[in-house]
Design a protein around this motif. Structure first.
Motif, PDB file in Angstrom:
ATOM      1  N   GLY B  35      -5.017   0.791  26.563  1.00  0.00           N
ATOM      2  CA  GLY B  35      -5.350   1.001  27.976  1.00  0.00           C
ATOM      3  C   GLY B  35      -5.927  -0.214  28.668  1.00  0.00           C
ATOM      4  N   LEU B  36      -5.923  -1.359  27.975  1.00  0.00           N
ATOM      5  CA  LEU B  36      -6.464  -2.576  28.599  1.00  0.00           C
ATOM      6  C   LEU B  36      -5.343  -3.327  29.311  1.00  0.00           C
ATOM      7  CD1 LEU B  36      -8.594  -3.769  25.564  1.00  0.00           C
ATOM      8  CD2 LEU B  36      -9.490  -2.792  27.664  1.00  0.00           C
ATOM      9  N   LYS B  37      -5.585  -3.629  30.569  1.00  0.00           N
ATOM     10  CA  LYS B  37      -4.580  -4.403  31.307  1.00  0.00           C
ATOM     11  C   LYS B  37      -4.594  -5.824  30.741  1.00  0.00           C
ATOM     12  CE  LYS B  37      -2.985  -5.200  35.954  1.00  0.00           C
ATOM     13  NZ  LYS B  37      -3.308  -5.206  37.357  1.00  0.00           N
ATOM     14  N   THR B  38      -3.502  -6.212  30.134  1.00  0.00           N
ATOM     15  CA  THR B  38      -3.485  -7.449  29.343  1.00  0.00           C
ATOM     16  C   THR B  38      -2.476  -8.461  29.881  1.00  0.00           C
ATOM     17  OG1 THR B  38      -4.056  -6.118  27.414  1.00  0.00           O
ATOM     18  CG2 THR B  38      -3.190  -8.310  26.969  1.00  0.00           C
ATOM     19  N   LEU B  39      -2.892  -9.719  29.813  1.00  0.00           N
ATOM     20  CA  LEU B  39      -1.979 -10.808  30.196  1.00  0.00           C
ATOM     21  C   LEU B  39      -1.784 -11.689  28.965  1.00  0.00           C
ATOM     22  CD1 LEU B  39      -0.534 -12.552  32.437  1.00  0.00           C
ATOM     23  CD2 LEU B  39      -2.694 -13.764  32.670  1.00  0.00           C
ATOM     24  N   ILE B  40      -0.548 -11.931  28.588  1.00  0.00           N
ATOM     25  CA  ILE B  40      -0.294 -12.878  27.488  1.00  0.00           C
ATOM     26  C   ILE B  40       0.355 -14.121  28.086  1.00  0.00           C
ATOM     27  CG2 ILE B  40       1.842 -11.622  26.817  1.00  0.00           C
ATOM     28  CD1 ILE B  40       1.347 -12.840  23.961  1.00  0.00           C
ATOM     29  N   ILE B  41      -0.209 -15.278  27.740  1.00  0.00           N
ATOM     30  CA  ILE B  41       0.293 -16.535  28.298  1.00  0.00           C
ATOM     31  C   ILE B  41       0.707 -17.464  27.182  1.00  0.00           C
ATOM     32  CG2 ILE B  41      -0.301 -18.535  29.737  1.00  0.00           C
ATOM     33  CD1 ILE B  41      -2.391 -16.911  31.045  1.00  0.00           C
ATOM     34  N   SER B  42       1.935 -17.942  27.251  1.00  0.00           N
ATOM     35  CA  SER B  42       2.365 -18.924  26.267  1.00  0.00           C
ATOM     36  C   SER B  42       2.108 -20.324  26.809  1.00  0.00           C
ATOM     37  CB  SER B  42       3.847 -18.736  25.962  1.00  0.00           C
ATOM     38  OG  SER B  42       4.308 -19.875  25.275  1.00  0.00           O
ATOM     39  N   LEU B  43       1.299 -21.079  26.061  1.00  0.00           N
ATOM     40  CA  LEU B  43       0.996 -22.456  26.469  1.00  0.00           C
ATOM     41  C   LEU B  43       1.778 -23.460  25.632  1.00  0.00           C
ATOM     42  CD1 LEU B  43      -2.887 -22.183  26.722  1.00  0.00           C
ATOM     43  CD2 LEU B  43      -1.305 -22.312  28.634  1.00  0.00           C
ATOM     44  N   VAL B 141      -4.582 -13.078  26.537  1.00  0.00           N
ATOM     45  CA  VAL B 141      -4.222 -13.598  25.209  1.00  0.00           C
ATOM     46  C   VAL B 141      -3.465 -14.912  25.401  1.00  0.00           C
ATOM     47  CG1 VAL B 141      -2.946 -13.126  23.071  1.00  0.00           C
ATOM     48  CG2 VAL B 141      -4.070 -11.247  24.300  1.00  0.00           C
ATOM     49  N   PHE B 142      -3.977 -15.980  24.793  1.00  0.00           N
ATOM     50  CA  PHE B 142      -3.282 -17.267  24.884  1.00  0.00           C
ATOM     51  C   PHE B 142      -2.534 -17.532  23.587  1.00  0.00           C
ATOM     52  CE2 PHE B 142      -6.722 -17.995  27.998  1.00  0.00           C
ATOM     53  CZ  PHE B 142      -5.982 -18.475  29.068  1.00  0.00           C
ATOM     54  N   ASP B 143      -1.224 -17.726  23.739  1.00  0.00           N
ATOM     55  CA  ASP B 143      -0.411 -18.165  22.604  1.00  0.00           C
ATOM     56  C   ASP B 143      -0.353 -19.686  22.742  1.00  0.00           C
ATOM     57  OD1 ASP B 143       1.497 -18.490  20.609  1.00  0.00           O
ATOM     58  OD2 ASP B 143       3.163 -18.123  21.983  1.00  0.00           O
ATOM     59  N   THR B 144      -0.950 -20.392  21.799  1.00  0.00           N
ATOM     60  CA  THR B 144      -1.192 -21.827  22.002  1.00  0.00           C
ATOM     61  C   THR B 144      -0.133 -22.715  21.354  1.00  0.00           C
ATOM     62  OG1 THR B 144      -2.503 -21.985  20.011  1.00  0.00           O
ATOM     63  CG2 THR B 144      -3.686 -21.395  22.009  1.00  0.00           C
ATOM     64  N   PRO B 145      -0.123 -24.000  21.732  1.00  0.00           N
ATOM     65  CA  PRO B 145       0.771 -24.953  21.059  1.00  0.00           C
ATOM     66  C   PRO B 145       0.306 -25.149  19.608  1.00  0.00           C
ATOM     67  CG  PRO B 145      -0.192 -25.890  23.067  1.00  0.00           C
ATOM     68  CD  PRO B 145      -0.910 -24.628  22.792  1.00  0.00           C
ATOM     69  N   PRO B 146       1.096 -25.817  18.760  1.00  0.00           N
ATOM     70  CA  PRO B 146       0.677 -26.033  17.369  1.00  0.00           C
ATOM     71  C   PRO B 146      -0.711 -26.684  17.263  1.00  0.00           C
ATOM     72  CG  PRO B 146       2.957 -26.622  17.625  1.00  0.00           C
ATOM     73  CD  PRO B 146       2.453 -26.302  18.994  1.00  0.00           C
ATOM     74  N   THR B 147      -1.361 -26.443  16.108  1.00  0.00           N
ATOM     75  CA  THR B 147      -2.766 -26.800  15.894  1.00  0.00           C
ATOM     76  C   THR B 147      -3.200 -28.150  16.460  1.00  0.00           C
ATOM     77  OG1 THR B 147      -2.331 -25.812  13.739  1.00  0.00           O
ATOM     78  CG2 THR B 147      -4.569 -26.564  14.136  1.00  0.00           C
ATOM     79  N   GLY B 148      -2.412 -29.212  16.184  1.00  0.00           N
ATOM     80  CA  GLY B 148      -2.822 -30.551  16.595  1.00  0.00           C
ATOM     81  C   GLY B 148      -3.149 -30.625  18.069  1.00  0.00           C
ATOM     82  N   LEU B 149      -2.238 -30.156  18.898  1.00  0.00           N
ATOM     83  CA  LEU B 149      -2.437 -30.220  20.350  1.00  0.00           C
ATOM     84  C   LEU B 149      -3.547 -29.260  20.783  1.00  0.00           C
ATOM     85  CD1 LEU B 149      -1.549 -31.337  23.106  1.00  0.00           C
ATOM     86  CD2 LEU B 149       0.184 -29.573  23.215  1.00  0.00           C
ATOM     87  N   THR B 150      -3.549 -28.061  20.206  1.00  0.00           N
ATOM     88  CA  THR B 150      -4.555 -27.068  20.595  1.00  0.00           C
ATOM     89  C   THR B 150      -5.967 -27.571  20.313  1.00  0.00           C
ATOM     90  OG1 THR B 150      -2.987 -25.332  20.109  1.00  0.00           O
ATOM     91  CG2 THR B 150      -5.271 -24.661  20.282  1.00  0.00           C
TER      92      THR B 150
END
Lengths: 90, 333
Positions: B35-43, B141-150
């Motif tokens: 029931g949580l209004k959620t935004l997922i963002i791919s970075l 929710v942030f879907d992040t770039p690979p570890t090095g950049l993040t």
């Protein structure tokens, strides 16, 4: 008479001290502005600098600091002499 | 919506190819179903959130199911937007270059080192600030770039904060000396540039450099607070049960810890669960066991959850739903 002489001596002395202090503060200000410019724009001369965005965001407002930095760079060879003059080291 | 609306921010980080996007998408579905209004963002510049959700996405939020909105950040546009303001200021000052058609050379600024990281950080700040103001989402929710950049992105607020703090200190010293000189001389300090005389600012209210530093400092403080506040943000690391990635994750974990960012959980993705072990897989299973032992030794204070390697790649909302039960544990305090 003596009071008048004393008063003009005090005036002259305080005027001298004021101008000397002013000179120190002006030099200090000029050097602080130079250090500020060097820190922000250090990458121009190969110094480590803040993240690019910080430098870019400040750059448009740094006219005075750039002028100061350029003028100090021109006289860099004789800065020791200038400092010696300021502190009356002969 | 209230301006004091509380919301949570989740970051999924890990090496490229470990299944960050799958885990982040599945976790978002879990939140939306609660029931949580959620935004997922791919970075991630190499997006695959749209592929995982089986729909086309853009940099505008798209409703992919009830309560779940998804965004794929357009990296090129992000960098251009980030630099637009900066270059427009510089172009305003050096506007005369337009006469000679030389202003286009200023555009090379978009290739400055570090701009990519700053643009990602800008996007994170923009999304969080906008949600503080509008209270649109309960979870981001942030879907992040690979570890090095993040890791570089996450370190940026801390590094920037150090620089900005020092620059503010120095700026205050400059303004103080300007005021002293003004008091002694009884007039404003002036400078002549190109035949024009300008008054020099001597107070924090007048000084554009101080104002700019202050704005940067407030943005950086906000993002620092969000990243280090465990009640507001959670960082989850996704790994595969293999030795080398675990060692890399441990280094990233320690680095983030040093920045005050605590990794809340480890998601072991693509975990091999076999009822009977074929001979060819015996070595692999032994390796996995060693990897799991190493994980429990290195990450004793972190919540751990395992997602088995599924026979079919989980693509689309329905398939991703099958993974949510493994991620439930992340929501337990």
């Amino acid at each position: 008479m003596l009071k008048k002489i004393l008063s003009s001596f005090i005036d002259a002395f305080s005027g001298f001290m004021r101008s000397k202090s002013l000179e120190y503060i002006e030099v200090e200000l000029r050097e602080l502005e130079n250090v500020f410019a060097l820190i922000v724009l250090g990458s121009f001369i190969g110094l480590p600098s803040p993240p690019t965005s910080i430098s870019l965001r400040l750059l448009p407002y740094m006219a005075k600091e750039l002028v100061t930095m350029a003028s100090i760079s021109e006289r860099l060879d004789d800065m020791l002499g200038e400092m010696a003059g300021l502190f009356e080291v002969t | 919506m209230s301006r004091n609306h509380s919301f949570k921010v989740y970051f999924f980080i890990g090496k490229g190819g470990v299944g960050k996007t799958t885990c982040a998408a599945s976790f978002s579905i879990l939140l939306a179903e609660k029931g949580l209004k959620t935004l997922i963002i791919s970075l991630d510049p190499a997006h695959n959130l749209g592929d995982v959700l089986k729909c086309s996405l853009s940099d505008k939020p798209k409703e992919v199911m009830d309560n779940l909105y998804a965004v794929e950040v357009d990296f090129e546009k992000l960098i251009v937007n980030h630099l637009k303001q900066l270059t427009s200021k510089i172009k305003d000052i050096y506007g005369y270059l337009r006469v000679l058609n030389l202003d286009r050379y200023v555009d090379v600024l978009k290739h400055s080192p570090g701009v990519e990281e700053y643009a990602v950080l800008d996007k994170i700040t923009e999304v969080i600030k906008s949600n503080i103001k509008l209270g649109t989402y309960d979870a981001i929710v942030f879907d992040t770039p690979p570890t090095g950049l993040t890791i570089r992105v996450m370190a940026l607020p801390f590094i920037s904060a150090i620089w900005i703090r020092k620059l503010i200190e120095l700026r205050l010293a400059i303004l103080e000396r300007r005021r002293i000189i003004e008091r002694i001389e009884g007039k404003k300090l002036k400078i002549s540039i190109g035949g024009k005389v300008f008054e020099l600012p001597s107070t924090i209210e007048e000084d554009p450099i101080f104002k700019e530093l202050k704005i940067m400092s407030e943005d950086i403080d906000l993002i620092n607070k969000v990243l280090t506040n465990e009640n507001m943000s959670s960082v989850y690391m996704v790994i595969n049960p293999e030795l080398l990635p675990i060692l890399e994750v441990k280094r990233a974990y320690d680095y983030l810890k040093g920045l005050g960012i605590h990794v809340k959980a480890l998601v072991i993705n693509k975990f091999l669960e076999l009822r009977t072990i074929p001979e060819e897989f015996r070595v692999k299973i032994d390796e996995q066991k060693r990897a799991l032992d190493l994980i429990s030794k290195l990450f004793s204070d972190v919540k751990i959850t395992k997602i088995p390697l599924l026979p079919k790649e989980p693509l689309g909302i329905e398939e991703l739903r099958k993974l949510t039960r493994y991620l439930e544990v992340l929501l337990k305090e």
